[in-house]
Enzyme design. Structure first.
Site, PDB file in Angstrom:
ATOM      1  N   HIS A 138      30.854 -17.673-100.573  1.00 29.81           N
ATOM      2  CA  HIS A 138      29.519 -17.624-100.532  1.00 29.81           C
ATOM      3  C   HIS A 138      28.782 -19.056-100.873  1.00 29.81           C
ATOM      4  O   HIS A 138      29.673 -19.950-101.537  1.00 29.81           O
ATOM      5  CB  HIS A 138      28.792 -16.708-101.470  1.00 29.81           C
ATOM      6  CG  HIS A 138      28.871 -16.927-102.854  1.00 29.81           C
ATOM      7  ND1 HIS A 138      29.325 -15.954-103.858  1.00 29.81           N
ATOM      8  CD2 HIS A 138      28.522 -17.900-103.570  1.00 29.81           C
ATOM      9  CE1 HIS A 138      28.973 -16.257-105.072  1.00 29.81           C
ATOM     10  NE2 HIS A 138      28.642 -17.654-104.706  1.00 29.81           N
ATOM     11  N   GLU A 143      25.807 -14.449 -99.195  1.00 24.89           N
ATOM     12  CA  GLU A 143      26.938 -13.652 -99.349  1.00 24.89           C
ATOM     13  C   GLU A 143      27.645 -13.239 -97.968  1.00 24.89           C
ATOM     14  O   GLU A 143      26.715 -13.543 -96.963  1.00 24.89           O
ATOM     15  CB  GLU A 143      26.734 -12.309-100.016  1.00 24.89           C
ATOM     16  CG  GLU A 143      26.256 -12.587-101.496  1.00 24.89           C
ATOM     17  CD  GLU A 143      27.487 -12.784-102.616  1.00 24.89           C
ATOM     18  OE1 GLU A 143      28.461 -13.315-102.168  1.00 24.89           O
ATOM     19  OE2 GLU A 143      27.044 -12.204-103.648  1.00 24.89           O
TER      20      GLU A 143
HETATM   21  C1  GLP Z   1      27.368 -18.750-108.104  1.00 25.76           C
HETATM   22  C2  GLP Z   1      26.125 -19.548-107.462  1.00 25.76           C
HETATM   23  C3  GLP Z   1      26.733 -20.649-106.517  1.00 25.76           C
HETATM   24  C4  GLP Z   1      28.061 -21.343-106.989  1.00 25.76           C
HETATM   25  C5  GLP Z   1      28.889 -20.148-107.537  1.00 25.76           C
HETATM   26  C6  GLP Z   1      30.482 -20.825-107.849  1.00 25.76           C
HETATM   27  O1  GLP Z   1      27.305 -17.532-107.497  1.00 25.76           O
HETATM   28  N1  GLP Z   1      25.088 -19.012-107.151  1.00 25.76           N
HETATM   29  O2  GLP Z   1      25.790 -21.634-106.256  1.00 25.76           O
HETATM   30  O3  GLP Z   1      28.495 -22.281-106.256  1.00 25.76           O
HETATM   31  O4  GLP Z   1      28.539 -19.122-108.262  1.00 25.76           O
HETATM   32  O5  GLP Z   1      30.653 -20.851-109.199  1.00 25.76           O
HETATM   33  P1  GLP Z   1      31.431 -21.750-110.259  1.00 25.76           P
HETATM   34  O6  GLP Z   1      31.235 -23.175-109.598  1.00 25.76           O
HETATM   35  O7  GLP Z   1      30.947 -21.485-111.591  1.00 25.76           O
HETATM   36  O8  GLP Z   1      32.705 -21.276-109.769  1.00 25.76           O
END
Ligand code: GLP
Length: 241
Positions: A138, A143
């Site tokens: 995503h 999603e």
């Molecule tokens: C969330 C956000 C995204 C982000 C993803 C990954 O769901 N909505 O924008 O890219 O998580 O997060 P992380 O960088 O903590 O792995």
């Protein structure tokens, strides 16, 4: 897609922050698209450092964030607004009235989505957008689905995203089930995009984004069709490339 592999998260932070600095120096009144999650934190730390050192002035900049949970107000410590304040905006000089984060507590969340698109357009569109990637491919909160969403909209979060994000909440039950997010179409309109990923749990998503077919089952794969996207990964996230 221009894929670059870095030693670690720190090196990605430095490189991504340099892209932001170059953008702001080149166009002081530019529009930046910003993301939450743990991956951009080193980038934001570096941006704050560059501001403190006088290397970059954000006073002419406008920002738009990708997404927000439905039901969390801006003061909630797990809202994305709060995250942005703590991790970036408190530490740089973007004027407060040029900071835009979707409101997950708007009385009419549908209307909030439409207004957000209008505001991005009125600001002249996004010059440089930073993205993280979810373990299921995503981007923002787009999603895996049957179609690519064109514009800002309301989404039901998948179990995999709730599971991944529960680490920030008291329990999985406390993770909001819905969010507002810029659509794939809104993201693709950004003139330049940098997508960053670190760690082995992102390796499959990174592989599908870069090498897989362009398909809404891996929303990030659409970036293959974007004319100016840089993919920055560490060795673990890039292991399957
Ligand atoms: C969330 C956000 C995204 C982000 C993803 C990954 O769901 N909505 O924008 O890219 O998580 O997060 P992380 O960088 O903590 O792995």
């Amino acid at each position: 897609m221009n894929v670059r592999i870095y030693k670690d998260a720190q090196a990605i932070g430095t490189a991504a922050a340099a892209l932001f600095a170059a953008q702001v120096i080149d166009k002081p009144n530019c529009v930046l698209g910003l993301a939450t999650g743990s991956t951009p934190i080193p980038t934001y730390k570096k941006m704050a450092e560059m501001y403190r050192e006088g290397a970059v002035d954000f006073s002419g900049v406008t920002t738009f964030n990708l997404d927000e949970y439905v039901g969390l107000d801006h003061d909630h410590d797990q809202s994305y607004y709060y995250f942005m304040m703590e991790n970036l905006f408190k530490h740089i000089n973007v004027p407060h009235d040029r900071i835009h984060v979707l409101s997950g507590t708007a009385a009419d969340v549908e209307a909030e989505c439409g207004h957000y698109e209008d505001k991005i357009k009125a600001a002249g569109g996004i010059d440089l957008q930073i993205l993280g990637i979810g373990r299921n491919g995503h981007i923002a909160f787009n999603e895996p689905a049957a179609d690519f969403a064109p514009a800002t909209h309301i989404v039901e979060l998948t179990e995999s995203t709730i599971e991944a994000n529960k680490r920030f909440f008291a329990s999985a039950d406390d993770v909001p089930r819905r969010a507002l997010t810029m659509g794939i179409g809104s993201i693709m309109k950004a003139r330049s995009i940098v997508i960053i990923a670190t760690g082995s749990d992102k390796a499959e998503a990174v592989r599908d984004m870069v090498k897989g077919p362009i398909s809404p089952s891996c929303p990030a794969s659409i970036l293959q069709a974007h004319p100016d996207t840089v993919v920055m990964v560490d060795e673990a996230a890039g292991a399957l490339l």
